[in-house]
Design an enzyme around this catalytic site. Structure first.
Site, PDB file in Angstrom:
ATOM      1  N   GLU A 163      57.732  27.985  40.391  1.00  0.00           N
ATOM      2  CA  GLU A 163      57.729  26.926  41.415  1.00  0.00           C
ATOM      3  C   GLU A 163      56.760  27.269  42.554  1.00  0.00           C
ATOM      4  OE1 GLU A 163      61.402  25.011  42.380  1.00  0.00           O
ATOM      5  OE2 GLU A 163      62.249  25.325  40.387  1.00  0.00           O
ATOM      6  N   GLY A 164      55.650  27.883  42.179  1.00  0.00           N
ATOM      7  CA  GLY A 164      54.633  28.256  43.154  1.00  0.00           C
ATOM      8  C   GLY A 164      54.806  29.689  43.616  1.00  0.00           C
TER       9      GLY A 164
HETATM   10  C1  LIG Z   1      60.224  31.901  33.490  1.00  0.00           C
HETATM   11  C2  LIG Z   1      59.233  30.880  33.940  1.00  0.00           C
HETATM   12  C3  LIG Z   1      59.633  29.563  34.042  1.00  0.00           C
HETATM   13  C4  LIG Z   1      58.715  28.582  34.431  1.00  0.00           C
HETATM   14  N1  LIG Z   1      59.113  27.267  34.442  1.00  0.00           N
HETATM   15  C5  LIG Z   1      58.175  26.300  34.656  1.00  0.00           C
HETATM   16  C6  LIG Z   1      58.510  24.921  34.499  1.00  0.00           C
HETATM   17  O1  LIG Z   1      59.659  24.564  34.205  1.00  0.00           O
HETATM   18  N2  LIG Z   1      57.527  23.998  34.663  1.00  0.00           N
HETATM   19  C7  LIG Z   1      56.252  24.339  34.979  1.00  0.00           C
HETATM   20  O2  LIG Z   1      55.423  23.456  35.111  1.00  0.00           O
HETATM   21  N3  LIG Z   1      55.900  25.638  35.131  1.00  0.00           N
HETATM   22  C8  LIG Z   1      56.821  26.628  34.968  1.00  0.00           C
HETATM   23  N4  LIG Z   1      56.456  27.950  35.089  1.00  0.00           N
HETATM   24  C9  LIG Z   1      55.109  28.286  35.446  1.00  0.00           C
HETATM   25  C10 LIG Z   1      54.965  28.899  36.839  1.00  0.00           C
HETATM   26  O3  LIG Z   1      55.139  27.927  37.822  1.00  0.00           O
HETATM   27  C11 LIG Z   1      53.601  29.588  36.906  1.00  0.00           C
HETATM   28  O4  LIG Z   1      53.684  30.726  36.114  1.00  0.00           O
HETATM   29  C12 LIG Z   1      53.204  29.952  38.323  1.00  0.00           C
HETATM   30  O5  LIG Z   1      52.921  28.797  39.074  1.00  0.00           O
HETATM   31  C13 LIG Z   1      51.992  30.868  38.362  1.00  0.00           C
HETATM   32  O6  LIG Z   1      50.961  30.449  37.520  1.00  0.00           O
HETATM   33  P1  LIG Z   1      50.286  31.463  36.495  1.00  0.00           P
HETATM   34  O7  LIG Z   1      51.341  32.071  35.710  1.00  0.00           O
HETATM   35  O8  LIG Z   1      49.222  30.761  35.775  1.00  0.00           O
HETATM   36  O9  LIG Z   1      49.655  32.586  37.410  1.00  0.00           O
HETATM   37  P2  LIG Z   1      48.214  32.553  38.177  1.00  0.00           P
HETATM   38  O10 LIG Z   1      48.066  31.258  38.858  1.00  0.00           O
HETATM   39  O11 LIG Z   1      47.187  32.971  37.214  1.00  0.00           O
HETATM   40  O12 LIG Z   1      48.440  33.655  39.245  1.00  0.00           O
HETATM   41  C14 LIG Z   1      48.193  35.051  39.065  1.00  0.00           C
HETATM   42  C15 LIG Z   1      48.193  35.703  40.432  1.00  0.00           C
HETATM   43  O13 LIG Z   1      47.093  35.227  41.214  1.00  0.00           O
HETATM   44  C16 LIG Z   1      47.558  34.728  42.429  1.00  0.00           C
HETATM   45  N5  LIG Z   1      46.725  33.601  42.840  1.00  0.00           N
HETATM   46  C17 LIG Z   1      46.239  32.590  42.078  1.00  0.00           C
HETATM   47  N6  LIG Z   1      45.541  31.734  42.824  1.00  0.00           N
HETATM   48  C18 LIG Z   1      45.594  32.191  44.089  1.00  0.00           C
HETATM   49  C19 LIG Z   1      45.080  31.724  45.337  1.00  0.00           C
HETATM   50  N7  LIG Z   1      44.402  30.598  45.439  1.00  0.00           N
HETATM   51  N8  LIG Z   1      45.333  32.456  46.433  1.00  0.00           N
HETATM   52  C20 LIG Z   1      46.053  33.612  46.353  1.00  0.00           C
HETATM   53  N9  LIG Z   1      46.558  34.094  45.218  1.00  0.00           N
HETATM   54  C21 LIG Z   1      46.335  33.378  44.096  1.00  0.00           C
HETATM   55  C22 LIG Z   1      48.975  34.316  42.166  1.00  0.00           C
HETATM   56  O14 LIG Z   1      49.753  34.230  43.344  1.00  0.00           O
HETATM   57  C23 LIG Z   1      49.423  35.423  41.260  1.00  0.00           C
HETATM   58  O15 LIG Z   1      49.784  36.521  42.028  1.00  0.00           O
HETATM   59  C24 LIG Z   1      57.384  28.951  34.743  1.00  0.00           C
HETATM   60  C25 LIG Z   1      57.015  30.275  34.653  1.00  0.00           C
HETATM   61  C26 LIG Z   1      57.901  31.237  34.246  1.00  0.00           C
HETATM   62  C27 LIG Z   1      57.426  32.644  34.113  1.00  0.00           C
END
Ligand SMILES: Cc1cc2nc3c(=O)[nH]c(=O)nc-3n(C[C@H](O)[C@H](O)[C@H](O)COP(=O)(O)OP(=O)(O)OC[C@H]3O[C@@H](n4cnc5c(N)ncnc54)[C@H](O)[C@@H]3O)c2cc1C
Lengths: 257, 383
Positions: free
Chosen positions: B363-364
């Site tokens: 959720e962000g």
């Molecule tokens: C168990 C689980 C349940 C989930 N459920 C849902 C769901 O129901 N629906 C849904 O849509 N999604 C869901 N998600 C997805 C979840 O919201 C994302 O994993 C999350 O938003 C992070 O995206 P990412 O994994 O691609 O990481 P990335 O975006 O690749 O992030 C990697 C790192 O880089 C950092 N980062 C990236 N961009 C920036 C920036 N601009 N500034 C500073 N730091 C940055 C991040 O904070 C993080 O530390 C789920 C994930 C998990 C693991």
């Protein structure tokens, strides 16, 4: 089928209980519907679901008991009645409560009255049988299964671990035993709806009773908590040594031999 | 200022507290081992009406405000977080899209069944290329007659395997960037829709996250949720709405950890005294309690703002961030005061520690919340 459940608000014996000035400290205690009465409420709802009619819950107590009545309404009872004894100046006991309930129930139409086998606070199990006797209707205690067909009622009851099957007829008063059913949790929408259901408060003196009619016949002499349990002891050594020590302890310590 | 909960909410809260304590807690170990929530618990939860937590009364739900919802989420948060997440994702991001943006037909069609838990909801935004950069979606939706044809995939979608109704974000106009995204209500039986493999995770057992595939998936135009091109805004609103709820669930978990820790530190003796008599241990509990109390105040403050109709973009982001960081801190200290047993899986503490970890990501992420907060601050100060 018109079903009336007589229920009691009790403190939760699973919660911490303390005694203040010779009485249970109500400030500290958590209050609940007597769990055996929950079986009664559940069974009444099940019977209504099957046979139609209405479930009314009745309790004797003060305003505080409205919370437990609302819980019963939230579970699915249709109406609730509080017989308010807040202003009664005499001591009340099981006899008194039975008198009060009976004088109310006499004015009501019902096919069946359900109550708990006993209340977990004092464990006496007196009120319901007294009421049945006073109303001069059939009484079956500790029921674990009930079926109604027309006027005929078939009941299984728990007799110290054995099952006895009883046939009787309406109107009947039954007391409910563990195993009869699994009381439902009030549903969340049920809770919201419960506040719109009728909860009637009757003053005990509207019941054509004088205080001397309900004056307690028993007296509570002393109230104390059970002694705290001390840790058990594990005997050591081989089987023979342990047996010897056990016999010795049974003789000297617990003096059962 | 009045911090008390009304009688209805107190009643509902008590009821849920008893329910999770008696019916869910005893199965926590089983959920953990089988990575599955027993059917009986789910069936009972449906019967209780827990699935209708955020649905208006006219559609068969509870019809309570955000403060009320948070009070109930707090109780749900006290038990196994996999169960909490199933309920939280359904009643949060899984249904609020339809509640807030759905038209009358859509609400009538979906909400009553969702309130009864006959249909379970999920929210699908994240894709391999679009995590934090949520507008970088690759899933497309192309209008064809009275249908949209969806192609692409999603991943990590909570409740994917059990859900019937998905709120899905897809690109309808690639030229318009964030404004070219539209949200859709996709049913699991729509042709061309498929749920992929379940992800294995560090924690949150029993809550299943999986991939979704759209292969020429046909979605009727009446299933467009809100306006075309408003999908990203919708997603942000849904997520913002979910944030107070997530904080409240975290709050419940923190409280549970304090309850368990207090019991433990009074019982466990080292150096011949209960360990709470060692100041270092006592102080950890003081900090856990203080953090949790601050989270409680903040949660209900933001929930109250939501109920007043106030804009809470900044505050919801702060709360999401603060709530998950507090949960992590409290869980870490709970492990510490428990010593070895805090690390042993037979005991629930380490489970909360693992489950706390995800709240800083989904959720962000915490970083993204800080971006939102600082972005809002800059806006405020430019005026
Ligand atoms: C168990 C689980 C349940 C989930 N459920 C849902 C769901 O129901 N629906 C849904 O849509 N999604 C869901 N998600 C997805 C979840 O919201 C994302 O994993 C999350 O938003 C992070 O995206 P990412 O994994 O691609 O990481 P990335 O975006 O690749 O992030 C990697 C790192 O880089 C950092 N980062 C990236 N961009 C920036 C920036 N601009 N500034 C500073 N730091 C940055 C991040 O904070 C993080 O530390 C789920 C994930 C998990 C693991």
């Amino acid at each position: 089928m018109d079903l009336i459940v007589i229920m009691k608000r009790t403190f939760d014996t699973e919660d911490r209980i303390s005694i203040k000035n010779g009485l249970i400290d109500e400030e500290e205690a958590e209050f609940i519907i007597n769990p055996y009465d929950e079986y009664a409420i559940e069974e009444a709802i099940l019977l209504r679901e099957k046979h139609g009619g209405e479930v009314k819950v009745v309790t004797v107590g003060d305003e505080e008991a409205e919370k437990e009545l609302r819980t019963a309404l939230a579970m699915g009872a249709d109406k609730a009645v509080l017989i308010d004894t807040e202003d009664v100046d005499v001591e009340l006991d099981h006899f008194s409560i039975a008198e009060i309930l009976t004088s109310y129930l006499k004015t009501q139409d019902f096919d069946m009255i359900l109550g708990g086998n006993l209340a977990i606070d004092d464990g006496s199990g007196q009120v319901a049988p007294r009421v049945a006797r006073k109303l001069d209707i059939n009484l079956v205690t500790t029921i674990t299964k009930i079926e109604v067909e027309g006027d005929k009622v078939t009941i299984e009851r728990d007799v110290e671990g054995d099952v006895e099957t009883v046939e009787t007829t309406l109107p009947v008063l039954v007391t409910c035993q563990q195993g009869l059913n699994e009381p439902r949790y009030p549903s969340l929408p049920g809770i919201m709806k419960a506040k719109k259901k009728p909860l009637e408060t009757i003053d005990y003196d509207d019941l054509d009773l004088e205080e001397e009619d309900i004056q307690a016949k028993s007296k509570s002499v002393e109230l104390y908590l059970p002694p705290e349990r001390t840790a058990g002891r594990v005997l050591k050594g081989d089987m023979e040594e342990q047996a010897k020590e056990l016999v010795e302890l049974l003789k000297t310590k617990s003096k059962v031999l | 200022m009045d911090f008390s909960l009304n009688e209805d909410i107190q009643f509902l809260k008590r009821n849920i507290r008893e329910f999770v304590k008696n019916e869910v807690d005893p199965f926590a170990m089983e959920i953990e081992e089988k990575d599955e929530i027993p059917h009986k618990i789910i069936a009972m939860s449906k019967e209780m009406g827990l699935f209708g937590l955020s649905i208006p009364e006219e559609y068969g739900g509870l019809g309570i405000g955000m403060v009320g919802k948070c009070a109930l989420y707090e109780e749900v948060g006290k038990t196994h977080n996999g169960y909490t997440t199933l309920i939280g994702a359904h009643t949060g991001i899984g249904t609020v899209g339809i509640v807030d943006m759905g038209n009358e037909e859509q609400k009538k069609k979906y909400l009553p069944a969702m309130a009864r838990g006959e249909k379970i909801g999920a929210f699908a935004l994240t894709e391999p290329s679009a995590g934090s950069h949520a507008t970088n979606l690759k899933t497309t939706a192309v209008r064809q007659g009275d249908k949209f044809i969806l192609n692409g995939s999603k991943h990590y979608i909570t409740n994917a395997t059990v859900a019937d109704v998905f709120t899905v974000m897809a690109i309808t106009n690639p030229e318009k960037g964030a404004k070219g995204i539209t949200s859709f209500i996709v049913e699991k039986d729509f042709p061309g829709f498929k749920v992929g493999a379940v992800e294995k995770k560090m924690g949150l057992k029993g809550s299943q996250s999986a991939e979704l595939f759209f292969e020429d998936c046909e979605v009727p135009i009446e299933n467009v949720l809100g306006e075309e091109g408003q999908g990203y805004v919708n997603a942000l609103k849904i997520l913002a709405n979910g944030r107070a709820g997530l904080a409240a669930r975290n709050l419940g978990s923190c409280q549970k950890l304090i309850d368990m820790s207090m019991e433990f530190v009074e019982e466990r003796k080292q150096f011949n005294v209960p360990i709470i008599e060692h100041q270092a241990v006592a102080h950890m509990l003081a900090e856990m309690a203080m953090d949790t109390e601050a989270l409680r105040s903040f949660t209900y403050r933001v929930a109250w703002m939501v109920d007043q109709g106030q804009k809470v973009i900044k505050e919801a982001a702060m709360l999401k961030l603060f709530g998950s960081e507090v949960y992590q801190r409290v869980a870490d200290k709970a492990v510490q005061v428990h010593g070895g047993i805090g690390y042993i899986s037979e005991y629930p503490i380490e489970r909360y520690f693992r489950d706390a970890r995800i709240t800083r990501i989904y959720e962000g992420t915490s970083e993204i919340q800080k971006n939102i907060i600082s972005g809002q601050l800059r806006k405020e100060y430019k005026k």
